[in-house]
Design an enzyme around this catalytic site. Structure first.
Site, mmCIF file in Angstrom:
data_model
loop_
_atom_site.group_PDB
_atom_site.id
_atom_site.type_symbol
_atom_site.label_atom_id
_atom_site.label_comp_id
_atom_site.label_asym_id
_atom_site.label_seq_id
_atom_site.Cartn_x
_atom_site.Cartn_y
_atom_site.Cartn_z
ATOM 1 N N ASN A 1 -1.953 0.225 6.860
ATOM 2 C CA ASN A 1 -1.435 -1.042 7.387
ATOM 3 C C ASN A 1 -0.536 -1.803 6.407
ATOM 4 O O ASN A 1 -0.406 -3.014 6.489
ATOM 5 C CB ASN A 1 -2.568 -1.918 7.919
ATOM 6 C CG ASN A 1 -3.507 -2.416 6.843
ATOM 7 O OD1 ASN A 1 -3.370 -2.075 5.670
ATOM 8 N ND2 ASN A 1 -4.478 -3.213 7.248
ATOM 9 N N PHE B 1 -15.838 2.484 6.763
ATOM 10 C CA PHE B 1 -14.452 2.848 6.434
ATOM 11 C C PHE B 1 -14.188 2.940 4.931
ATOM 12 O O PHE B 1 -13.072 3.254 4.525
ATOM 13 C CB PHE B 1 -13.474 1.841 7.067
ATOM 14 C CG PHE B 1 -13.660 0.418 6.615
ATOM 15 C CD1 PHE B 1 -13.149 -0.022 5.399
ATOM 16 C CD2 PHE B 1 -14.347 -0.493 7.418
ATOM 17 C CE1 PHE B 1 -13.321 -1.334 4.980
ATOM 18 C CE2 PHE B 1 -14.523 -1.815 7.010
ATOM 19 C CZ PHE B 1 -14.009 -2.229 5.785
ATOM 20 N N ARG C 1 3.186 -6.148 8.898
ATOM 21 C CA ARG C 1 2.441 -5.033 9.505
ATOM 22 C C ARG C 1 3.070 -4.574 10.816
ATOM 23 O O ARG C 1 3.118 -3.377 11.088
ATOM 24 C CB ARG C 1 0.978 -5.415 9.676
ATOM 25 C CG ARG C 1 0.259 -5.451 8.327
ATOM 26 C CD ARG C 1 -1.184 -5.841 8.476
ATOM 27 N NE ARG C 1 -1.908 -5.689 7.224
ATOM 28 C CZ ARG C 1 -2.875 -6.498 6.826
ATOM 29 N NH1 ARG C 1 -3.236 -7.523 7.585
ATOM 30 N NH2 ARG C 1 -3.494 -6.283 5.687
ATOM 31 N N LYS D 1 0.816 -1.216 0.000
ATOM 32 C CA LYS D 1 0.000 0.000 0.000
ATOM 33 C C LYS D 1 0.855 1.275 0.000
ATOM 34 O O LYS D 1 2.071 1.225 0.227
ATOM 35 C CB LYS D 1 -0.942 -0.032 1.204
ATOM 36 C CG LYS D 1 -1.969 -1.171 1.120
ATOM 37 C CD LYS D 1 -2.900 -1.147 2.321
ATOM 38 C CE LYS D 1 -3.957 -2.222 2.239
ATOM 39 N NZ LYS D 1 -4.868 -2.173 3.404
ATOM 40 N N HIS E 1 -2.042 -5.517 1.537
ATOM 41 C CA HIS E 1 -3.317 -6.219 1.348
ATOM 42 C C HIS E 1 -2.980 -7.605 0.847
ATOM 43 O O HIS E 1 -2.042 -7.774 0.066
ATOM 44 C CB HIS E 1 -4.177 -5.502 0.293
ATOM 45 C CG HIS E 1 -5.299 -6.351 -0.240
ATOM 46 N ND1 HIS E 1 -6.541 -6.366 0.332
ATOM 47 C CD2 HIS E 1 -5.346 -7.246 -1.270
ATOM 48 C CE1 HIS E 1 -7.311 -7.223 -0.334
ATOM 49 N NE2 HIS E 1 -6.604 -7.769 -1.311
ATOM 50 N N THR F 1 -4.543 -7.354 10.852
ATOM 51 C CA THR F 1 -4.916 -6.110 10.167
ATOM 52 C C THR F 1 -4.462 -4.888 10.957
ATOM 53 O O THR F 1 -3.959 -3.918 10.389
ATOM 54 C CB THR F 1 -6.445 -6.062 9.949
ATOM 55 O OG1 THR F 1 -6.830 -7.232 9.215
ATOM 56 C CG2 THR F 1 -6.860 -4.832 9.176
ATOM 57 N N ARG G 1 -0.813 -14.403 4.335
ATOM 58 C CA ARG G 1 -1.551 -13.816 5.454
ATOM 59 C C ARG G 1 -0.739 -13.923 6.753
ATOM 60 O O ARG G 1 -0.748 -13.008 7.572
ATOM 61 C CB ARG G 1 -2.936 -14.439 5.570
ATOM 62 C CG ARG G 1 -3.781 -14.083 4.319
ATOM 63 C CD ARG G 1 -5.230 -14.435 4.435
ATOM 64 N NE ARG G 1 -5.931 -13.598 5.397
ATOM 65 C CZ ARG G 1 -6.312 -12.342 5.192
ATOM 66 N NH1 ARG G 1 -6.040 -11.733 4.053
ATOM 67 N NH2 ARG G 1 -6.970 -11.679 6.125
#
EC number: 2.7.4.6
Length: 141
Positions: free
Chosen positions: A114, A59, A104, A11, A117, A93, A87
């Site tokens: 964060n 959100f 993260r 991100k 994705h 998250t 993951r």
């Protein structure tokens, strides 16, 4: 365990921190292959379409605003159990709840910014990969 593909997005916050290479190194160390990759600056329409599943969530607007705030690095990853493996690498998250040593925990600042994705299931992975990489742009190696 089967060979799977999953979509990963680094991100805008993590791209701005110049940690793409460090994140890629974690993918590769975990046995994941990068089979497609590109850097893009998402348009509002692209971000809204990609995250349409969250359209009714409170959100949604903030998520779209964040995802168009700067370039993102998008990659398709392939490997044994790629979805769960990615993951696990990402962590929770909320980076405050993410295990030490996860992407993260190490690179994210907040639940909104964060860092990454990742697809949550095989079905969503297929849809998400097709969204960013039409079939001819993904290469098995």
């Amino acid at each position: 365990m089967a060979i799977e593909r999953t979509l990963s997005i680094i991100k805008p916050d993590a791209v701005a921190k110049n940690v793409i290479g460090q994140i890629y190194a974690r993918f590769e160390a975990a046995g994941l292959k990068i089979v497609a990759a590109k850097m893009v600056h998402l348009s509002r329409g692209e971000a809204e379409q990609f995250y349409a599943v969250h359209k009714e969530r409170p959100f949604f607007k903030d998520l779209v605003d964040f995802m168009v705030s700067g370039p993102v690095m998008i990659q398709a990853l392939e490997g044994e159990g790629a979805i769960a493996k990615n993951r696990d690498l990402m962590g929770a998250t909320d980076p405050k709840k993410a295990d030490k040593g996860t992407i993260r925990a190490d690179f994210a600042d907040s639940i909104d910014a964060n860092a990454v994705h990742g697809s949550d299931a095989a079905e969503t992975a297929a849809v998400e990969i097709a969204f960013f990489f039409p079939g001819m742009n993904v290469y098995t190696r």
